[in-house]
Structure formats: C-alpha cells, structure tokens
Design a protein around this motif. Sequence first.
Motif, PDB file in Angstrom:
ATOM      1  N   ARG A 172       3.460   1.457-104.609  1.00  9.80           N
ATOM      2  CA  ARG A 172       4.440   2.468-104.241  1.00  9.80           C
ATOM      3  C   ARG A 172       3.785   3.712-103.632  1.00  9.80           C
ATOM      4  O   ARG A 172       4.476   4.608-103.180  1.00  9.80           O
ATOM      5  CB  ARG A 172       5.264   2.870-105.475  1.00  9.80           C
ATOM      6  N   GLU A 173       2.478   3.736-103.605  1.00  8.62           N
ATOM      7  CA  GLU A 173       1.766   4.892-103.080  1.00  8.62           C
ATOM      8  C   GLU A 173       1.943   4.979-101.565  1.00  8.62           C
ATOM      9  O   GLU A 173       1.968   3.973-100.866  1.00  8.62           O
ATOM     10  CB  GLU A 173       0.270   4.801-103.403  1.00  8.62           C
ATOM     11  N   SER A 174       2.072   6.188-101.070  1.00  9.53           N
ATOM     12  CA  SER A 174       2.167   6.406 -99.621  1.00  9.53           C
ATOM     13  C   SER A 174       1.031   7.282 -99.108  1.00  9.53           C
ATOM     14  O   SER A 174       0.989   7.635 -97.933  1.00  9.53           O
ATOM     15  CB  SER A 174       3.507   7.053 -99.259  1.00  9.53           C
ATOM     16  N   ALA A 175       0.090   7.630 -99.989  1.00  7.04           N
ATOM     17  CA  ALA A 175      -1.099   8.386 -99.605  1.00  7.04           C
ATOM     18  C   ALA A 175      -2.238   7.952-100.510  1.00  7.04           C
ATOM     19  O   ALA A 175      -2.010   7.562-101.669  1.00  7.04           O
ATOM     20  CB  ALA A 175      -0.864   9.893 -99.720  1.00  7.04           C
ATOM     21  N   VAL A 176      -3.461   7.990 -99.993  1.00  6.70           N
ATOM     22  CA  VAL A 176      -4.594   7.511-100.778  1.00  6.70           C
ATOM     23  C   VAL A 176      -5.861   8.251-100.344  1.00  6.70           C
ATOM     24  O   VAL A 176      -6.055   8.548 -99.167  1.00  6.70           O
ATOM     25  CB  VAL A 176      -4.765   5.982-100.608  1.00  6.70           C
ATOM     26  N   GLU A 204       1.964   8.317-105.349  1.00  4.29           N
ATOM     27  CA  GLU A 204       3.359   8.004-105.038  1.00  4.29           C
ATOM     28  C   GLU A 204       4.061   9.196-104.423  1.00  4.29           C
ATOM     29  O   GLU A 204       5.017   9.045-103.662  1.00  4.29           O
ATOM     30  CB  GLU A 204       4.099   7.564-106.311  1.00  4.29           C
ATOM     31  N   GLY A 205       3.609  10.395-104.734  1.00  5.58           N
ATOM     32  CA  GLY A 205       4.213  11.604-104.186  1.00  5.58           C
ATOM     33  C   GLY A 205       3.829  11.870-102.749  1.00  5.58           C
ATOM     34  O   GLY A 205       4.243  12.880-102.175  1.00  5.58           O
ATOM     35  N   GLY A 206       3.042  10.984-102.165  1.00  3.77           N
ATOM     36  CA  GLY A 206       2.727  11.089-100.755  1.00  3.77           C
ATOM     37  C   GLY A 206       1.691  12.139-100.416  1.00  3.77           C
ATOM     38  O   GLY A 206       0.885  12.567-101.263  1.00  3.77           O
ATOM     39  N   LEU A 207       1.738  12.565 -99.172  1.00  7.58           N
ATOM     40  CA  LEU A 207       0.737  13.482 -98.640  1.00  7.58           C
ATOM     41  C   LEU A 207       0.710  14.799 -99.409  1.00  7.58           C
ATOM     42  O   LEU A 207      -0.359  15.338 -99.700  1.00  7.58           O
ATOM     43  CB  LEU A 207       1.028  13.729 -97.156  1.00  7.58           C
TER      44      LEU A 207
END
Length: 623
Positions: free
Chosen positions: A128-132, A154-157
């Motif tokens: 579910r992650e949108s940033a790493v 998961e909270g993104g950028l």
Amino acid sequence: MTAELVRGQNHPLPDTRLEIRVSAGHPVVAGATLCDEQGRMGGAEWIAHPGSPSLPGVEVSQQAAADHRLAVDLEALPAAVHRVSVLLALPAGVGGPARFGAVAAPFVAVTGLDGTEIASYTITGLDRESAVVALELYRRQGAWKVRAMGQGYEGGLAAMLGDQGVERPAELAASILDAVARGLARSVSAPPPRVPEAERVRHTAPVAADHQDAPAPPAADGPIDYAHPRRQTPPEPGPALPPTGYPTPVAGDASGWSMDERLYNQVWGMFEDLARTTAAYRSACDFAESRLDQELDRALSDPRSRIGGAGDAAREAARAKHDELVARAQEALDRDLAQLAAESEVVEPALPAAFARWDNPVWQAYRVPMEVPMAVRLGDLHLPERTDLRIPMLVRLPLERGLWVDSGRGRSEAAGLLDQTELRRLAMDTAVAHAARLLAVHPPGEFAVHVVDPAGSGAGSLAPLVEAGVLAGPPAAGAAGVSAVLAQLTERVDLIQMAMRAGAPDALPPGMDTAERLLIVHDFPHGFDDRAVTQLRYLADEGPAVGVHLLMVADREDASAYGPVLDPLWRSLLRLTPVADDHLADPWVGHAWTYEPPTFPPGSGVLRQVLSQVAETRRQWDR
C-alpha cells in the motif's frame, strides 16, 4: 562482481563519482535528501527534487519517469553531509497507480561512470506504500558505503519527507507534485513499445551516451564514453570511429511490422539519439568547467604557487585540460550530429503522408487512406547545437490529449516581435493546418471537425475548411451557437461513456456514428460563459477516451480572470505555438526543444488540393 543487496545490507563504494539508476516499470518521482552525521537535515535547501533538481554533489530528474539516472559526486557534497537518501514516490494526483503494490518492484543500482554496477537492490515487499526510501549512501570513518533501505510509506511523499525531517512536508510534497504535473504537461510523450525491447535494433554506430536528466560527468582522466548501451553491437573500447566508419543510413531500418511502423520507430530513435548525445556533450562541457574552477581554486589557495611561475603553470595546465575535454566532446558531438543529419536526409523523403512535411512530394499523389495511421506529424523539433537538424514531432493516434495553439506572446522572442493581431491570425492558421492534416490521415467517415468561433474573427483562416465543405457544420457563432455545439459534444461523451461502462456499445441511439470528433475552439474565453467553460473542461478530461478531442486557440493571459480553476485545462492539453518556441521537453533527458509549427510552401495549393480530395472521397463514401 555486482553486490545484489537485500534490505538492510550494506556494501562499500570504491568510487566517489557515481550514478544511481532506477528502473520502475512505471513513472515515479525521484529525489534525494542530504543529512549530517546525526541524521539531521540542514533545511529545505538540502533536498533535491523535480522542482529543485540540483544540489552540490547531487542532481536528480526534473520529471516523473520509469527510468532515472541520478548523478552523485560524493567529493562535491558539503563537508557536513554524511548521508544521502534516495527517495522514490508515485506521482499521485497526476494519474497512474496509487501504490507500489500495483506495479513491478522498483530496481535500483549504483554504478560507476563507465556503467559498471557496484551494487543493486530490488525493492520487494511493498504493497500500500506510495513512497519509499530506496537507498542510503553514508560515510563511516572517512569511507562511503551504500545500504539497501526499502522503507515504504503509506502516507506517500508527504509522510516520507516528514520522516526525513522536512519542515511543512505536506507543502513541499504539493509543490513537488505540481512541478511533476508541469513537467508532464510540457513533455512530448514517449511512444509505447510496439515490440520487445530486445528486438529494437536500428544501427550499430555509437550515437549518444545513455544519460537521463542528470548526465554524470566523465572520469577525471579517462575517455569520455559516448557509446549507446542499447545498441546491439557496441564498439570495442578505443579511438572513436571516424565519420566514414558509420554504416550507410537506410530508411526504415528500425524494427516493426510495417514500413510505417519501422519509420515511426526510426524517427523516435533519432529523437532519442539527438537528446542523449546532446546531453552527453553538455555534461562533458559542464564537467570541464567544474574541473577548471576546482583546479584554479586549488592553484590560488596553494602558497607554493605564489613563488616563481608555478601558479601560472598550474593555471595554464588547468585551462589546457579544460580545452582538451571540450574539444573531445565537440568532436564526438559533431561526429554524431553528422551521422544523424545523414540519416535524416534519407528518412525524411521516405515518410508517408501522415509523417511528412507539407512540402514533401508525397502529398502530390495524396489519396484518402483506408486505415488510420499509427501517428501524425504536428511539427518539427530541434536543439540549438544544430538548428538545421529537425526531428519530426510524431504524436500517436488516437490522440491521448487535446491540443492548444497558444495565441499569446508567452516568453517567445519570435512571438514578441509580432503584432498581437498577426499572432492571433497565425495561431488560427496553425490550428487549421493541424485540423487539415488530421482530416487527411483518417479514412472517410471516421473523423469530423466542429468549430466554435463566437465572434466570427477566425473566418479568414477557416476559409479553406469551409469552402472545401469538410466541416461537420458551419462554424458556430454567438452564445447560442457555442452552447449548442458544446451541448451536443458533451452529450455524445456521456452516451458513449455509459455504453462502454455497461459493455453495450449497441445501445447507442440509432444513427449515431462513432467517428472521432475534433472541436476547434477559437478566441477562448471571449464569448464563453461559466457553463461553457465547465463543458470545455469536461471535454478535455473525458473526451479523448471516447474519441472527442479539443483544439484550443487561446491566450492563457486572456483567461486569467478565472484564476487557478483553468490550470487543469491548460495542463491537460499539449501546448503548441504558431511561431518557433522552446517550450517542449523530451521524455528522456528533459531538454528544452524548439518547436517549429507546420507551414505550407509559399504559393502552394497543397492545402486546398488535399481538402478537396477529402471532400470528394467523403461525398462518394456517403452515396
């Protein structure tokens, strides 16, 4: 041997000048943060991102892309920096998947300047992650290492930036995504692959260095490598081939199922080659300047250089090395440009009508096609290194987004020299040229053009279309005419969307054809009320998916009273200009390319000849 890292594993770095290569299989945003020994950031100026891509020692891409190359010079980092974190994020809010679990696992590799991999890491386990945070380069006891991180958010950028210690991370994340959206709006979209990448072979000559938005500098004392890694048979290391060492260019030597597809792929190969070879040249020149500055600074700061002629000798040696690097880069650039120019001279005359300039003899034997071509030419592109080397600007059909012919001055020097009335006339002439070509490349009955011209000020430019009888109806004038056309096309989009979602295309009203539609909108926003503006935004967003396209002729400044409400409209359209302007970017490096609009040869009757052929074929088809 390349070290294949797993999460948490580290590996020493033998070099200080590196590239970090990212392959994600889907456009991602790449960035980097700098931190001190305690892991603290020095402020927003320690973050490299698309809106601010360059820091001392780090340079990242200005666009979202499936493949990135980040340039890192660890020696050029500020002395307080002990950690460099490489960040990846999905460009939420500009389309595409919202989580990494829906795309292929990103792959990152740390390489030397010669392309040799030092360490690689496939970021698995994301959902579910949108940033790493992909990698971390860190300094321990004076030596640099790389660590595989794979820390997802998961909270993104915004969440990732906050964890990196950024103040007001939500504001910075929003500004980064806005910069990405602006980059997407001005970029010429790369074509989707038609055949497997391994089968794409054009010719074997070394044409350009495969550098992304931030090309890395060459090794300090080694040769500049201009070899293109996608060539199937790369040259052996050694002296550069002379121009006579290149194979003779052949039109259509790219891969593809048909000659048109092979020519299309060849044109895009030339486009990419020119982008990358220019990037390599500019990178080499920048490196030479940077090296010269550093060596001059060292000479000035060394007390021994003040004795005798040692200082003068050091400065002279530094300038000689600079001149040698620049001359070597210029030689390679001239060689590659000469080969591309020779290829262009062979390819241009062989292009089919959909890809050809209006002065190409192919139009003299024009006949209305029975199939829709894979692409259409909307103008030419060139770079300042060689302005006479023009690359056809081919856009895939059906159009994925609408077109906007900018009738304003913008920042164009050429537009600034013209009277505003003349500029508006040229903009409408350009729109008519685009519309005529779209009509000419479609089979009869599969493409129709509507026009809204509230004040009737575009009558002169529209005369060839009106007189040939190729429009779907007379140009709509006045508030009532504008409202009727917009309502008709909006209803069409609604009906086709409902039928497609229901999986019942046969449920469309009897007699309703599914031909593509192009709406030319002249002189926007004059004569358009709020309802009409809303309908235009709807058509721009939803129309392309069901075959309804906009061709706006407008000056953005004229619509400034609407404020930011129209920003999504402008971003959704591909901006073209009636005069030369360097506003478009390529999808590989992000160079500012000068766009040249299509023009007809002086005194030529090719436009009326082609339109009359379209009209006659349509009449025969309707009988």
